[in-house]
Design a protein around this motif. Structure first.
Motif, short mmCIF file in Angstrom:
data_model
loop_
_atom_site.label_atom_id
_atom_site.label_comp_id
_atom_site.label_asym_id
_atom_site.label_seq_id
_atom_site.Cartn_x
_atom_site.Cartn_y
_atom_site.Cartn_z
N PHE A 147 0.82 -1.20 0.00
CA PHE A 147 0.00 0.00 0.00
C PHE A 147 0.86 1.26 0.00
O PHE A 147 2.01 1.26 0.48
CB PHE A 147 -0.91 0.02 1.23
N ASP A 148 0.29 2.34 -0.53
CA ASP A 148 0.97 3.63 -0.50
C ASP A 148 1.15 4.09 0.95
O ASP A 148 0.34 3.79 1.82
CB ASP A 148 0.16 4.68 -1.27
N LYS A 149 2.20 4.83 1.20
CA LYS A 149 2.50 5.28 2.56
C LYS A 149 1.38 6.14 3.14
O LYS A 149 1.14 6.12 4.35
CB LYS A 149 3.82 6.04 2.58
N ASP A 150 0.72 6.93 2.30
CA ASP A 150 -0.34 7.82 2.79
C ASP A 150 -1.73 7.21 2.65
O ASP A 150 -2.74 7.89 2.87
CB ASP A 150 -0.29 9.15 2.05
N ALA A 151 -1.81 5.92 2.31
CA ALA A 151 -3.11 5.27 2.13
C ALA A 151 -3.80 5.05 3.47
O ALA A 151 -3.17 4.70 4.47
CB ALA A 151 -2.93 3.94 1.42
N ALA A 152 -5.11 5.29 3.50
CA ALA A 152 -5.91 5.03 4.69
C ALA A 152 -6.35 3.57 4.65
O ALA A 152 -7.10 3.16 3.76
CB ALA A 152 -7.12 5.95 4.73
#
Length: 231
Positions: A147-152
């Motif tokens: 997942f992306d680092k800023d993904a919720a």
């Protein structure tokens, strides 16, 4: 590594996928990947999530994918509105994850094929590279979602994932008698939330199941790996 890519409009594809579900994308990923594992006749499904690195790993001991099915798994042009023969949509869990992920690594082993792939986004296009299969994968499929680092993400702890699975797959569980083990980012055990059936009360759980199933206790057995399992 051999390179494969799709000319399908990635953003539209992911938007179409997301519109199929009334809940969070990170939840969809688990629900669909578990459904795919069940469709593959898996008797064991392992799920782990590292909240610090934001990596979700789901592996199963199902029948795995043949070469044709593995290629189709990456096909973004597949009719996304048509459900397959099982309870899941083939490959949707991995595909939809790209709304909040940047890489998906997949390994599969079947009676006719062993292989893997690394699926990434390059210049707005989904591209996948062929990989050799993991040596420790005998039969089944292992999928790693980065997942992306800023993904919720809708889950952080094992109990979050357990609750999610119970919400979607409760009819498949005969009984749930689990303690929650909590680890730090280095993998060290730092806490535990035990159930009422922990330690000596494991016998109570066995009695409950035997009574419901109308099985004499003399015909039951409990197998464990800790000293309290022999009390």
């Amino acid at each position: 590594m051999e390179r494969h890519y799709s000319k399908v409009h990635m953003e539209k594809m992911i938007r179409d996928l997301a519109e199929m579900y009334p809940y969070d994308v990170s939840e969809v990923v688990i629900v669909e990947l578990v459904a795919n594992a069940l469709d593959a006749k898996a008797t064991k499904i392992s799920i782990s999530y590292n909240p610090y690195k934001k990596i979700l790993t789901i592996s199963d001991n199902g029948k795995g994918m043949g070469k044709k099915d593995f290629d189709k798994y990456h096909d973004l042009a597949t009719d996304l509105k048509r459900k397959g023969d099982g309870i899941g949509f083939a490959g949707v869990g991995a595909k939809i994850s790209f709304k909040i992920a940047h890489k998906v690594v997949t390994y599969t082993a079947s009676s006719t094929y062993r292989g893997g792939s690394e699926w990434v986004i390059e210049d707005g296009t989904l591209v996948w590279y062929e990989l050799p299969c993991r040596r420790d994968l005998e039969t089944g499929t292992r999928i790693e979602i980065y997942f992306d680092k800023d993904a919720a993400i809708a889950y952080k702890r094992s109990e979050d994932i357990e609750r999610l699975l119970l919400d979607h797959y409760y009819p498949l569980f005969d009984d749930v008698f689990l303690s929650h083990l909590i680890f730090d980012k280095d993998g060290r055990l730092i806490d535990a939330k035990v159930t009422q059936y922990d330690m000596l009360k494991k016998a109570d759980a066995l009695r409950k199941i035997a009574k419901r199933e109308n099985i004499p206790l003399s015909q039951t057995v409990h197998i464990g790996d800790h000293h309290n399992d022999v009390e």
